[in-house]
Write an enzyme that holds these catalytic residues in place. Structure first.
Site, PDB file in Angstrom:
ATOM      1  N   LYS A 113       0.824  -1.205   0.000  1.00  0.00           N
ATOM      2  CA  LYS A 113       0.000   0.000   0.000  1.00  0.00           C
ATOM      3  C   LYS A 113       0.864   1.264   0.000  1.00  0.00           C
ATOM      4  O   LYS A 113       2.075   1.200   0.227  1.00  0.00           O
ATOM      5  CB  LYS A 113      -0.931  -0.030   1.218  1.00  0.00           C
ATOM      6  CG  LYS A 113      -1.920  -1.193   1.178  1.00  0.00           C
ATOM      7  CD  LYS A 113      -2.776  -1.199   2.435  1.00  0.00           C
ATOM      8  CE  LYS A 113      -3.730  -2.371   2.455  1.00  0.00           C
ATOM      9  NZ  LYS A 113      -4.567  -2.363   3.674  1.00  0.00           N
ATOM     10  N   PHE A 173     -15.958   2.825   7.088  1.00  0.00           N
ATOM     11  CA  PHE A 173     -14.571   3.157   6.752  1.00  0.00           C
ATOM     12  C   PHE A 173     -14.275   3.095   5.253  1.00  0.00           C
ATOM     13  O   PHE A 173     -13.148   3.366   4.831  1.00  0.00           O
ATOM     14  CB  PHE A 173     -13.601   2.233   7.500  1.00  0.00           C
ATOM     15  CG  PHE A 173     -13.780   0.768   7.201  1.00  0.00           C
ATOM     16  CD1 PHE A 173     -13.210   0.194   6.071  1.00  0.00           C
ATOM     17  CD2 PHE A 173     -14.515  -0.037   8.059  1.00  0.00           C
ATOM     18  CE1 PHE A 173     -13.370  -1.158   5.796  1.00  0.00           C
ATOM     19  CE2 PHE A 173     -14.684  -1.394   7.794  1.00  0.00           C
ATOM     20  CZ  PHE A 173     -14.114  -1.953   6.661  1.00  0.00           C
ATOM     21  N   THR A 186      -4.819  -8.209  10.383  1.00  0.00           N
ATOM     22  CA  THR A 186      -5.190  -6.905   9.822  1.00  0.00           C
ATOM     23  C   THR A 186      -4.821  -5.765  10.762  1.00  0.00           C
ATOM     24  O   THR A 186      -4.309  -4.738  10.333  1.00  0.00           O
ATOM     25  CB  THR A 186      -6.708  -6.876   9.520  1.00  0.00           C
ATOM     26  OG1 THR A 186      -7.005  -7.931   8.600  1.00  0.00           O
ATOM     27  CG2 THR A 186      -7.122  -5.552   8.913  1.00  0.00           C
ATOM     28  N   ASN A 195      -1.987  -0.211   7.171  1.00  0.00           N
ATOM     29  CA  ASN A 195      -1.367  -1.448   7.641  1.00  0.00           C
ATOM     30  C   ASN A 195      -0.446  -2.098   6.611  1.00  0.00           C
ATOM     31  O   ASN A 195      -0.261  -3.300   6.619  1.00  0.00           O
ATOM     32  CB  ASN A 195      -2.424  -2.426   8.157  1.00  0.00           C
ATOM     33  CG  ASN A 195      -3.407  -2.852   7.090  1.00  0.00           C
ATOM     34  OD1 ASN A 195      -3.265  -2.519   5.918  1.00  0.00           O
ATOM     35  ND2 ASN A 195      -4.417  -3.599   7.490  1.00  0.00           N
ATOM     36  N   HIS A 239      -1.766  -5.589   1.519  1.00  0.00           N
ATOM     37  CA  HIS A 239      -2.994  -6.363   1.318  1.00  0.00           C
ATOM     38  C   HIS A 239      -2.603  -7.692   0.707  1.00  0.00           C
ATOM     39  O   HIS A 239      -1.727  -7.750  -0.155  1.00  0.00           O
ATOM     40  CB  HIS A 239      -3.949  -5.637   0.355  1.00  0.00           C
ATOM     41  CG  HIS A 239      -5.023  -6.543  -0.181  1.00  0.00           C
ATOM     42  ND1 HIS A 239      -6.184  -6.783   0.502  1.00  0.00           N
ATOM     43  CD2 HIS A 239      -5.079  -7.310  -1.310  1.00  0.00           C
ATOM     44  CE1 HIS A 239      -6.924  -7.646  -0.198  1.00  0.00           C
ATOM     45  NE2 HIS A 239      -6.271  -7.976  -1.295  1.00  0.00           N
TER      46      HIS A 239
END
Length: 137
Positions: free
Chosen positions: A11, A59, A93, A114, A117
């Site tokens: 990410k 979210f 997660t 985080n 993915h």
């Protein structure tokens, strides 16, 4: 055992922190082969499709904003039980719950950013690979 493929996204937080090499290295050291890799900034429509299962959750908007906020690395890894192997390598997660030694346990601090993915099932992997690398799977 036949090879399985899975999609991994490093990410924008992982890219901006210079962790792509660490992620790729750990995947390769795990014994998986990288068969596709691309640096890109996601279009909003691709992000919304990718995270479509979360569309009704509070979210969702923040998730789409974050994943489209800068470049990410999309890659496909291949090997026996690739989905399961990568899920273990990635960690929970929520980075606070991720085991030390996992990517999130070692490098991530908050659930919203985080780092990475990974497909959560072989079926999701196929769908996600088709979205990010049409014609590869």
């Amino acid at each position: 055992m036949s090879a399985e493929r899975t999609l991994i996204l490093v990410k924008p937080d992982g890219v901006s922190r210079g962790l792509v090499g660490e992620v790729v290295g750990r995947i390769e050291r795990k014994g998986l082969k990288i068969v596709a890799l691309e640096l890109r900034t996601l279009e909003r429509s691709v992000a919304e499709t990718h995270y479509g299962e979360h569309a009704s959750k509070p979210f969702f908007g923040e998730l789409v904003e974050f994943i489209t906020s800068g470049p990410l690395v999309a890659l496909v890894a291949e090997g026996p039980r690739a989905v399961e192997a990568l899920r273990g390598l990635i960690g929970a997660t929520d980075p606070v719950k991720a085991a030390p030694g996992s990517l999130r346990g070692d490098f991530a601090l908050e659930i919203g950013q985080n780092l990475i993915h990974g497909s959560d099932s072989p079926e999701s992997a196929k769908r996600e690979i088709d979205l990010f690398f049409p014609g590869l799977s």
